[in-house]
Design a protein around this motif. Structure first.
Motif, PDB file in Angstrom:
ATOM      1  N   SER A   1      43.000  43.566  32.166  1.00 61.71           N
ATOM      2  CA  SER A   1      42.465  43.083  30.893  1.00 61.71           C
ATOM      3  C   SER A   1      43.075  43.830  29.710  1.00 61.71           C
ATOM      4  O   SER A   1      43.409  43.223  28.680  1.00 61.71           O
TER       5      SER A   1
ATOM      6  N   ARG B   1      40.319  45.139  37.218  1.00 61.74           N
ATOM      7  CA  ARG B   1      40.038  44.279  36.068  1.00 61.74           C
ATOM      8  C   ARG B   1      40.240  45.021  34.745  1.00 61.74           C
ATOM      9  O   ARG B   1      40.706  44.422  33.767  1.00 61.74           O
ATOM     10  N   HIS B   2      39.904  46.303  34.719  1.00 63.64           N
ATOM     11  CA  HIS B   2      40.080  47.069  33.480  1.00 63.64           C
ATOM     12  C   HIS B   2      41.540  47.093  33.043  1.00 63.64           C
ATOM     13  O   HIS B   2      41.855  46.789  31.885  1.00 63.64           O
TER      14      HIS B   2
ATOM     15  N   VAL C   1      39.419  38.487  37.134  1.00 65.97           N
ATOM     16  CA  VAL C   1      39.609  38.958  35.766  1.00 65.97           C
ATOM     17  C   VAL C   1      39.253  37.819  34.810  1.00 65.97           C
ATOM     18  O   VAL C   1      39.785  36.714  34.940  1.00 65.97           O
TER      19      VAL C   1
ATOM     20  N   ALA D   1      45.289  38.176  38.931  1.00 67.96           N
ATOM     21  CA  ALA D   1      44.122  38.315  38.055  1.00 67.96           C
ATOM     22  C   ALA D   1      42.999  37.391  38.525  1.00 67.96           C
ATOM     23  O   ALA D   1      41.822  37.779  38.539  1.00 67.96           O
TER      24      ALA D   1
END
Length: 212
Positions: free
Chosen positions: A136, A132-133, A180, A175
């Protein structure tokens, strides 16, 4: 023409979309990444990297790397054009596509996630946070680029989907798989929705491509 494929591979998903948009007849053959079929001698003979997609175009030629395959398709089957001819428009479109292909995707593909677990002891929560980091962070940059450069029309490519849309849709699919948050990226969400409403994108989806 034979596409060596895996239904959840983002790179292969891109090529399925491009083939559908071009209306190019092809046969799909599944290379099961989770089961390790990509490391078989047979597949390594097709692609020494052990990746999908690989596109056998006949005559002893097998193309690898999704962007190279899409560029070949655009040159060989010019309509509809996915990569703009105008040099500035081309650079803008490729910058968006490469942000996904070179900066987001490599950090989050299967072999990296496996290495995080087996070599560095990351559990499922840590792997999810990693995923997710980087998505994003990449999407934040892509949202800014897309919002600034977006032409008239619902797609990143303007009135018709282009190379950036072909890469965006598989990354958006993944995602969502990894939860996400997408609210900060309204331009990307809108372009993804517009593309997924088209048959060539919908028919390339992992749900449609999944083996029976």
């Amino acid at each position: 023409m034979i596409l060596y494929d895996y239904f959840r591979s983002s790179a292969a998903y891109r090529v399925r979309i491009a083939l559908n948009l071009k209306g190019v007849a092809h046969e799909r053959r599944e290379v099961h990444l989770v089961e390790g079929a990509q490391r078989s001698e047979t597949h390594l003979a097709r692609n020494p990297q052990g990746f999908v997609p690989a596109l056998d175009i006949g005559g002893g030629h097998i193309l690898t790397q999704s962007l190279a395959i899409i560029e070949w398709l655009d040159a060989t089957y010019p309509q509809p054009r996915l990569i703009p001819a105008d040099p500035i428009a081309r650079a803008d479109a490729m910058a968006q596509a490469l942000l996904i292909a070179a900066d987001i995707h490599p950090l989050n593909n299967l072999r990296v996630l496996k290495a995080l677990e087996t070599r560095f002891g990351a559990d499922s929560d840590a792997r999810g946070d990693w995923y997710r980091h980087w998505v994003s962070e990449g999407f934040a940059a892509l949202e800014a680029l897309a919002a600034a450069r977006r032409a008239d029309g619902p797609f990143l490519g303007g009135v018709a989907p282009g190379i950036a849309d072909v890469l965006l849709v598989p990354q958006m699919y993944n995602a969502r798989r990894f939860d996400v948050p997408l609210d900060p990226f309204p331009t990307l969400v809108a372009a993804d929705a517009a593309a997924c409403a088209l048959a060539p994108f919908a028919e390339a989806s992992p749900e449609r491509a999944k083996p029976a």
